[in-house]
Write an enzyme that holds these catalytic residues in place. Structure first.
Site, PDB file in Angstrom:
ATOM      1  CG  HIS A   1       2.184   8.571   2.358  1.00 27.61           C
ATOM      2  ND1 HIS A   1       1.833   8.863   3.654  1.00 27.61           N
ATOM      3  CD2 HIS A   1       1.069   8.040   1.790  1.00 27.61           C
ATOM      4  CE1 HIS A   1       0.572   8.509   3.872  1.00 27.61           C
ATOM      5  NE2 HIS A   1       0.079   8.022   2.754  1.00 27.61           N
TER       6      HIS A   1
ATOM      7  CD  GLU B   1       0.162   5.318  -0.592  1.00 33.68           C
ATOM      8  OE1 GLU B   1       0.979   5.310   0.334  1.00 33.68           O
ATOM      9  OE2 GLU B   1      -1.057   5.530  -0.403  1.00 33.68           O
TER      10      GLU B   1
ATOM     11  CG  HIS C   1      -1.834   1.150   1.344  1.00 33.94           C
ATOM     12  ND1 HIS C   1      -2.867   1.223   2.231  1.00 33.94           N
ATOM     13  CD2 HIS C   1      -1.845   2.339   0.692  1.00 33.94           C
ATOM     14  CE1 HIS C   1      -3.490   2.380   2.107  1.00 33.94           C
ATOM     15  NE2 HIS C   1      -2.885   3.076   1.187  1.00 33.94           N
TER      16      HIS C   1
HETATM   17  O1  U2P Z   1      -5.989   4.944   7.659  1.00 35.42           O
HETATM   18  C1  U2P Z   1      -6.517   5.661   6.580  1.00 35.42           C
HETATM   19  C2  U2P Z   1      -5.442   6.285   5.723  1.00 35.42           C
HETATM   20  O2  U2P Z   1      -4.682   7.253   6.441  1.00 35.42           O
HETATM   21  C3  U2P Z   1      -3.319   7.230   6.025  1.00 35.42           C
HETATM   22  N1  U2P Z   1      -2.468   6.832   7.189  1.00 35.42           N
HETATM   23  C4  U2P Z   1      -3.000   6.145   8.222  1.00 35.42           C
HETATM   24  C5  U2P Z   1      -2.236   5.816   9.324  1.00 35.42           C
HETATM   25  C6  U2P Z   1      -0.898   6.197   9.377  1.00 35.42           C
HETATM   26  O3  U2P Z   1      -0.178   5.931  10.353  1.00 35.42           O
HETATM   27  N2  U2P Z   1      -0.377   6.889   8.317  1.00 35.42           N
HETATM   28  C7  U2P Z   1      -1.133   7.213   7.225  1.00 35.42           C
HETATM   29  O4  U2P Z   1      -0.645   7.833   6.299  1.00 35.42           O
HETATM   30  C8  U2P Z   1      -3.280   6.277   4.855  1.00 35.42           C
HETATM   31  O5  U2P Z   1      -3.595   7.051   3.702  1.00 35.42           O
HETATM   32  P1  U2P Z   1      -3.368   6.648   2.182  1.00 35.42           P
HETATM   33  O6  U2P Z   1      -1.908   6.504   1.970  1.00 35.42           O
HETATM   34  O7  U2P Z   1      -4.093   5.346   1.951  1.00 35.42           O
HETATM   35  O8  U2P Z   1      -3.995   7.759   1.424  1.00 35.42           O
HETATM   36  C9  U2P Z   1      -4.382   5.304   5.249  1.00 35.42           C
HETATM   37  O9  U2P Z   1      -4.837   4.500   4.217  1.00 35.42           O
END
Ligand code: U2P
Length: 210
Positions: free
Chosen positions: A108, A104, A62
């Site tokens: 991130h 992502e 993911h």
């Molecule tokens: O949990 C829902 C979405 O929040 C982001 N997430 C969650 C926990 C964490 O510690 N860090 C984090 O980034 C994720 O977002 P996404 O990358 O899917 O957009 C997770 O799916």
């Protein structure tokens, strides 16, 4: 006064901080999604190819998420060039789609302090060094399982992991993700309290791989 209190409460409640500084974080979360759960909850409605019979996807990457000890940065302003179509397409083998790789990176990867190429290479290395327990690859039948049992299976398959370094999440009655906490050079380390707080259900469903 009321508005100020509301704003402070909102900031304290929000775990994600938009506009962190690239490279300024405490550790990584390697997030592995159980594809059959994602398909049942989201992918089937989209008729996503990764959910087709024969796709064979179980745990997929993911993301690799820069984290603070509490909360995480996201969508960091960066001068790093966005990934090319080719770079995102090359991640689809382990992420399920190029679209997820793009998302992502934006959310991130921009906070990692790395170029897109190095970020994807690091994410691929983190995924590649993690042994998916044999019982899950493939999973031939639907399984109701305790989240602790999923954790135990990963700990057994990956010397170096222990209960402090891993968390399993669930939603809609399904096991959704395994989250593994790693240092900047991808060694297991204890998760922050917010990440460690995983699935509270006594058991959840893992549907078979398709
Ligand atoms: O949990 C829902 C979405 O929040 C982001 N997430 C969650 C926990 C964490 O510690 N860090 C984090 O980034 C994720 O977002 P996404 O990358 O899917 O957009 C997770 O799916």
């Amino acid at each position: 006064m009321r508005a100020a209190h509301f704003l402070i409460a909102l900031l304290l409640a929000s775990p994600a901080l938009a506009g962190g500084r690239p490279g300024d974080f405490d550790y990584y979360v390697l997030s592995l999604g159980w594809t059959p759960s994602w398909c049942a909850e989201t992918g089937d409605t989209r008729q996503d190819a990764q959910c087709d019979g024969g796709a064979g996807l179980g745990f997929t990457l993911h993301g690799l998420w820069p984290q603070y000890e509490s909360g995480w940065p996201e969508g960091c302003p960066t001068s790093a060039r966005p990934p090319s179509r080719r770079q995102t397409a090359e991640m689809a083998d382990i992420m399920g789609s190029a679209g997820l790789a793009w998302h992502e990176w934006k959310k991130h990867g921009t906070c990692s302090g790395l170029t897109a190429g190095d970020y994807f290479a690091l994410a691929r290395r983190a995924f590649g060094q993690t042994h998916i327990p044999a019982t899950f690859s493939p999973l031939g039948h639907d399984l109701r399982i305790a989240p602790e049992a999923v954790e135990e299976a990963f700990i057994e398959a990956n010397p170096g992991l222990d209960r402090a370094t891993i968390a399993v999440t669930c939603g809609q009655g399904r096991i959704e993700e395994v989250r593994i906490c790693l240092t900047g050079d991808l060694q297991p380390r204890p998760c922050g309290a917010d990440v460690a707080r995983g699935c509270a259900a006594s058991s959840a469903l893992m549907e078979r791989t398709r």
